[in-house]
Structures are given as C-alpha cells and as structure tokens.
Design an enzyme around this catalytic site. Structure first.
Site, PDB file in Angstrom:
ATOM      1  N   CYS A   8      20.243  15.032  -8.213  1.00  0.00           N
ATOM      2  CA  CYS A   8      19.924  13.870  -9.045  1.00  0.00           C
ATOM      3  C   CYS A   8      19.730  14.253 -10.510  1.00  0.00           C
ATOM      4  O   CYS A   8      18.844  15.034 -10.838  1.00  0.00           O
ATOM      5  CB  CYS A   8      18.654  13.203  -8.527  1.00  0.00           C
ATOM      6  N   CYS A  17      10.424  12.425  -7.167  1.00  0.00           N
ATOM      7  CA  CYS A  17      10.577  13.512  -6.198  1.00  0.00           C
ATOM      8  C   CYS A  17       9.972  14.772  -6.809  1.00  0.00           C
ATOM      9  O   CYS A  17      10.459  15.268  -7.819  1.00  0.00           O
ATOM     10  CB  CYS A  17      12.052  13.755  -5.894  1.00  0.00           C
ATOM     11  N   CYS A  91      19.991   6.676  -6.593  1.00  0.00           N
ATOM     12  CA  CYS A  91      18.831   7.524  -6.325  1.00  0.00           C
ATOM     13  C   CYS A  91      19.083   8.234  -5.001  1.00  0.00           C
ATOM     14  O   CYS A  91      19.511   7.595  -4.031  1.00  0.00           O
ATOM     15  CB  CYS A  91      17.590   6.646  -6.254  1.00  0.00           C
ATOM     16  N   GLN A 215       7.064   0.551   7.157  1.00  0.00           N
ATOM     17  CA  GLN A 215       7.335   1.964   6.876  1.00  0.00           C
ATOM     18  C   GLN A 215       8.710   2.108   6.234  1.00  0.00           C
ATOM     19  O   GLN A 215       9.660   1.454   6.665  1.00  0.00           O
ATOM     20  CB  GLN A 215       7.269   2.773   8.173  1.00  0.00           C
ATOM     21  N   GLU A 265      -6.328  -6.035  10.694  1.00  0.00           N
ATOM     22  CA  GLU A 265      -5.690  -5.798   9.391  1.00  0.00           C
ATOM     23  C   GLU A 265      -6.342  -6.711   8.357  1.00  0.00           C
ATOM     24  O   GLU A 265      -6.667  -7.853   8.643  1.00  0.00           O
ATOM     25  CB  GLU A 265      -4.183  -6.051   9.543  1.00  0.00           C
ATOM     26  N   ASP A 313      -4.644   3.868  11.241  1.00  0.00           N
ATOM     27  CA  ASP A 313      -3.627   4.273  10.265  1.00  0.00           C
ATOM     28  C   ASP A 313      -4.066   3.808   8.884  1.00  0.00           C
ATOM     29  O   ASP A 313      -3.459   2.909   8.291  1.00  0.00           O
ATOM     30  CB  ASP A 313      -2.278   3.640  10.672  1.00  0.00           C
ATOM     31  N   CYS A 340      -1.594   9.373   5.984  1.00  0.00           N
ATOM     32  CA  CYS A 340      -0.612   9.720   4.947  1.00  0.00           C
ATOM     33  C   CYS A 340      -1.254  10.616   3.900  1.00  0.00           C
ATOM     34  O   CYS A 340      -0.682  10.841   2.842  1.00  0.00           O
ATOM     35  CB  CYS A 340      -0.038   8.450   4.328  1.00  0.00           C
TER      36      CYS A 340
HETATM   37  N1  SAH Z   1       0.013   0.810  10.783  1.00  0.00           N
HETATM   38  C1  SAH Z   1       0.874   0.078   9.892  1.00  0.00           C
HETATM   39  C2  SAH Z   1       0.366  -0.035   8.450  1.00  0.00           C
HETATM   40  C3  SAH Z   1      -0.256   1.155   7.815  1.00  0.00           C
HETATM   41  S1  SAH Z   1      -0.547   0.997   6.082  1.00  0.00           S
HETATM   42  C4  SAH Z   1       2.286   0.610   9.953  1.00  0.00           C
HETATM   43  O1  SAH Z   1       2.548   1.643  10.558  1.00  0.00           O
HETATM   44  O2  SAH Z   1       3.181  -0.025   9.391  1.00  0.00           O
HETATM   45  C5  SAH Z   1      -2.270   0.700   6.030  1.00  0.00           C
HETATM   46  C6  SAH Z   1      -2.659  -0.741   6.238  1.00  0.00           C
HETATM   47  O3  SAH Z   1      -4.087  -0.813   6.148  1.00  0.00           O
HETATM   48  C7  SAH Z   1      -2.139  -1.727   5.198  1.00  0.00           C
HETATM   49  O4  SAH Z   1      -1.451  -2.765   5.862  1.00  0.00           O
HETATM   50  C8  SAH Z   1      -3.399  -2.271   4.504  1.00  0.00           C
HETATM   51  O5  SAH Z   1      -3.310  -3.632   4.144  1.00  0.00           O
HETATM   52  C9  SAH Z   1      -4.439  -2.064   5.567  1.00  0.00           C
HETATM   53  N2  SAH Z   1      -5.833  -1.955   5.112  1.00  0.00           N
HETATM   54  C10 SAH Z   1      -6.313  -1.373   3.989  1.00  0.00           C
HETATM   55  N3  SAH Z   1      -7.650  -1.426   3.952  1.00  0.00           N
HETATM   56  C11 SAH Z   1      -8.048  -2.049   5.088  1.00  0.00           C
HETATM   57  C12 SAH Z   1      -9.318  -2.394   5.637  1.00  0.00           C
HETATM   58  N4  SAH Z   1     -10.438  -2.098   4.995  1.00  0.00           N
HETATM   59  N5  SAH Z   1      -9.354  -3.012   6.829  1.00  0.00           N
HETATM   60  C13 SAH Z   1      -8.203  -3.316   7.492  1.00  0.00           C
HETATM   61  N6  SAH Z   1      -6.983  -3.008   7.026  1.00  0.00           N
HETATM   62  C14 SAH Z   1      -6.893  -2.391   5.835  1.00  0.00           C
END
Ligand code: SAH
Length: 386
Positions: A8, A17, A91, A215, A265, A313, A340
């Site tokens: 790139c 990156c 990209c 994702q 969520e 997550d 992450c």
């Molecule tokens: N597990 C999902 C999303 C992960 S990203 C997947 O694999 O696609 C993390 C998520 O946490 C986001 O959607 C965000 O809106 C949510 N989030 C952030 N803070 C939060 C909280 N305090 N309580 C509940 N959800 C929350």
C-alpha cells in the site's frame, strides 16, 4: 504473504495498519508474543488462529470525501488523529468491491454536478460513503452520507450507480450536518432496496443495517465464534447469558444447543436488530434485554438467579468489577470471555481467578491482520467448593 514489502503506497500517511514493516508470519509471532506476555501467567496460550488471508478482509468500508488545495475531489481515510483526508483508491485490508464502488461514486460526482462537503463551513453535499458487504450472501449496502437532505437527480444517480455496480442491493441516504467526527447522522432514507443487507454466518442469517455493529472480518469471525462455542460447551439444560451481545450473533449461534439464552446489550438499535435476527432464524429460546450489562447482571445475582454459562464480549475498556461480581455470584460453570484488548482482559482475568474461577484455555485469533489489534477467547471454569 511472506514479503516484507507492504504494497500500500498510503500506508505511512494513513496509519491504519501499524505492522506493515513485518511479514505476515512476523506479525503473527508479534501478536503471539504480546498475548503470552500479558496472559501467559494465567496458563498456556494456544497458537494464534488465522485465516491465512491478511488482505481485503474488511466487510465494512467508510471513505471521507473532500477536496485537495488544488480543488481535486478526493476520497479516502482520515490521517490518524487529524481531519486531513489521505487519498485511498484501493486499501489492502478493505473489501475490493467496496473500494471500487467508492471510486465510481467519486467519478460520478462530476457527471452529476454534485459537490463534496466542506467541514469548515458546513456547505456542500457528499460527506462520506459507507459500504457494507455480506460475504455469505454477496449482498452490498451503500450509504451516502450527505451534508444536506436535498439530493439533485437522486433517482438518476442511483440508477447510474446500480448500472455500474449491479452487485449493490440497497442504497441509503444518511444526513449528517453536524460538526462531529461520527460518520452517520440521525436522519436517513432508503433510496433503493430494503435499507439493510442480510449475511449468513455459521448457518444463521444476520441483518446488517447502516448503524449496527457486526464483526468486520467474516472469515476470522467464524474462527472466533467457533472457539467461543466450543469453549462454552453448551448442554440442552443450560441457561446461557450472552453479555455485550451486539446484534445477538454469539447468543444466536449458541441457541441451538441451549435451553435458554439471555442476550444483554446497551445499544437499543442493536437490540432491535438482535430481535429481528432471532426471528428470521426461527429461534424461540432467546430473550433480549436492552440494559447496561453490569446493572443487569447485578440485579440477576441479587434476585438469586442462576446461569450455567456466561459469554461476555465487552468493548476495549473491558468489563467492570460490579459485572464480574454479579457473574461470580451466579456461579456459572463456565465463563467464556471474548476480548479485543489483552490488557483489560488480563486485568479482568485477575479478578475472576481471585473469585472462584480457573483459566482453562487462552486462544488468540488474528481478526485484524496488519494492524496491532489482538483478539482473544478465554475459557474459565468454576473451582469447585467456592
Ligand atoms: N458480541 C457482539 C458485539 C461485541 S462489541 C459481536 O460479536 O458482534 C461490544 C458490544 O458491547 C457493543 O455492541 C456495545 O454496544 C456493547 N456494550 C458496551 N457497553 C455496554 C454495557 N455497559 N452493557 C451492555 N452492552 C454494552
């Protein structure tokens, strides 16, 4: 890829990156090393999983539009922590079809005598283009983010775009006239198609709207979710909590094996999408809660409710002590932590191991090749008698 020469030309200026000076093999060793350094004290770190494909993986692409000093219309990415646009036509980590659509739109602006937005004085038309692609179905969404609602020759513009890119299945106009670094505004109109696209991942269908989180590396997501599902080892009598659930993906994938899945969520749009996702997959054993995961878990624990498996997550900042206290009080047999950010993961694992859990498996996954990000799935199980 074993060459060290990252192809790139904009890599330095863009900054998106960070590992372009390393071959892909070296990138994997670097990430493995980071995971071992931060997480090795909790147990053996498995060898990082990779799709083996470090290029063109991003299914979500957004380009900013502007002008150079000499007046040329350009599209590309903001140089890190600035509002200067670096011109990018191709990209190396983005979906190639998405980039081609963005270049076509840029060329069409002149033909249709449309202007680009000027962030300094709030005038002009096209501000960003967001393209999302569903690799499992081939569907493509284009969102044109504009500074004003008025869209001259809207119909002719969409027809011409569809003519050049018949792969596009929906076009949306989103209006953002605020002084903000957020790409999307509140107001939007569907110009063509359904206003969303549908993907298929691990045999389930997922609706993707302009705003919902999904994702961004679909092939690596399968590696991530398969690991999470294997670690969760769900039985037909299990109640599963999917916390920080986004549009419900992990919970939906777990639902086949479980008695019941509770999806939690915070973002109401994501919860709406999650409900739709459960419906189109014919799932009947899930409930969706729009709440702060911490407050919800705390309340559930206070009421004496139990869960067998908790999948969590959280965003980069990790979870909270109150959330983890709630989890520990509910005594699930297994906790699967998808992270992450290995730094906040290490901090949170520290809490779990001091409060009745043992780390059984640590699996890094290369979700974001060429960038420095490391994704990890951890399995914890309850230490008996605590
Ligand atoms: N597990 C999902 C999303 C992960 S990203 C997947 O694999 O696609 C993390 C998520 O946490 C986001 O959607 C965000 O809106 C949510 N989030 C952030 N803070 C939060 C909280 N305090 N309580 C509940 N959800 C929350």
């Amino acid at each position: 890829m074993s060459s060290k020469v990252f192809p790139c030309p904009a890599a330095k200026k863009c900054g998106g990156c960070q590992l372009t000076n390393l071959s892909y093999e070296e990138q994997l060793s670097f990430k493995q090393g980071r995971a071992v350094k931060l997480l090795g004290k909790f147990g053996k770190v498995e060898r990082i999983l990779t799709t083996g494909e470090p290029f063109f993986y991003r299914n979500k692409v957004q380009a900013a539009f502007g002008r150079t000093r000499s007046g040329e219309i350009i599209s590309g990415v903001y140089q890190s922590s600035t509002h200067n646009i670096v011109k990018v036509d191709k990209c190396y980590i983005e979906d190639e079809r998405a980039d081609a659509i963005i270049v076509t739109i840029r060329k069409m602006l002149k033909e249709f005598k449309l202007t680009v937005y000027n962030e300094n004085n709030g005038t002009g038309f096209l501000r960003h283009v967001l393209v999302k692609t569903a690799r499992g179905t081939g569907e493509v969404m284009v969102a044109l983010v504009t500074g004003s609602r008025e869209f001259k020759s809207k119909k002719a513009f969409c027809d011409a775009l569809l003519n050049r890119h018949p792969e596009i299945t929906t076009i949306i106009q989103n209006i953002n006239n605020k002084f903000t670094s957020l790409v999307l505004g509140e107001e939007q109109y569907v110009l063509y198609g359904e206003g969303y696209i549908t993907d298929i991942l691990m045999g389930k269908r997922f609706i993707i709207s302009p705003r919902s989180f999904y994702q961004i590396n679909p092939a690596a997501t399968v590696l991530l979710y398969e690991t999470a599902l294997k670690y969760a080892d769900i039985r037909s009598t299990d109640t599963v909590i999917d916390a920080y659930a986004g549009v419900g993906t992990i919970g939906i994938i777990c639902s086949d094996n479980a008695k019941k899945v509770i999806s939690v969520e915070l973002n109401p749009d994501a919860v709406k999408d999650a409900r739709k996702n459960a419906k189109i997959n014919g799932i009947k054993n899930m409930t969706f809660v729009c709440a702060d995961a911490t407050e919800f878990l705390f309340e559930m624990a206070k009421e004496g409710e139990k869960a067998d498996v908790v999948v969590m997550d959280p965003p980069r900042a990790g979870s909270t002590v109150k959330f983890m206290k709630g989890v520990c009080a509910m005594k699930p047999q297994r906790v699967v932590y998808v992270s992450c950010n290995p730094e906040t993961l290490a901090r949170d694992l520290d809490f779990f191991v001091k409060n009745g859990y043992k780390v059984k498996k640590i699996q890094p996954v290369d979700m974001f090749p060429n960038t420095s990000h490391v994704e990890t799935v951890v399995l914890m199980s309850r230490v008996d008698g605590k």
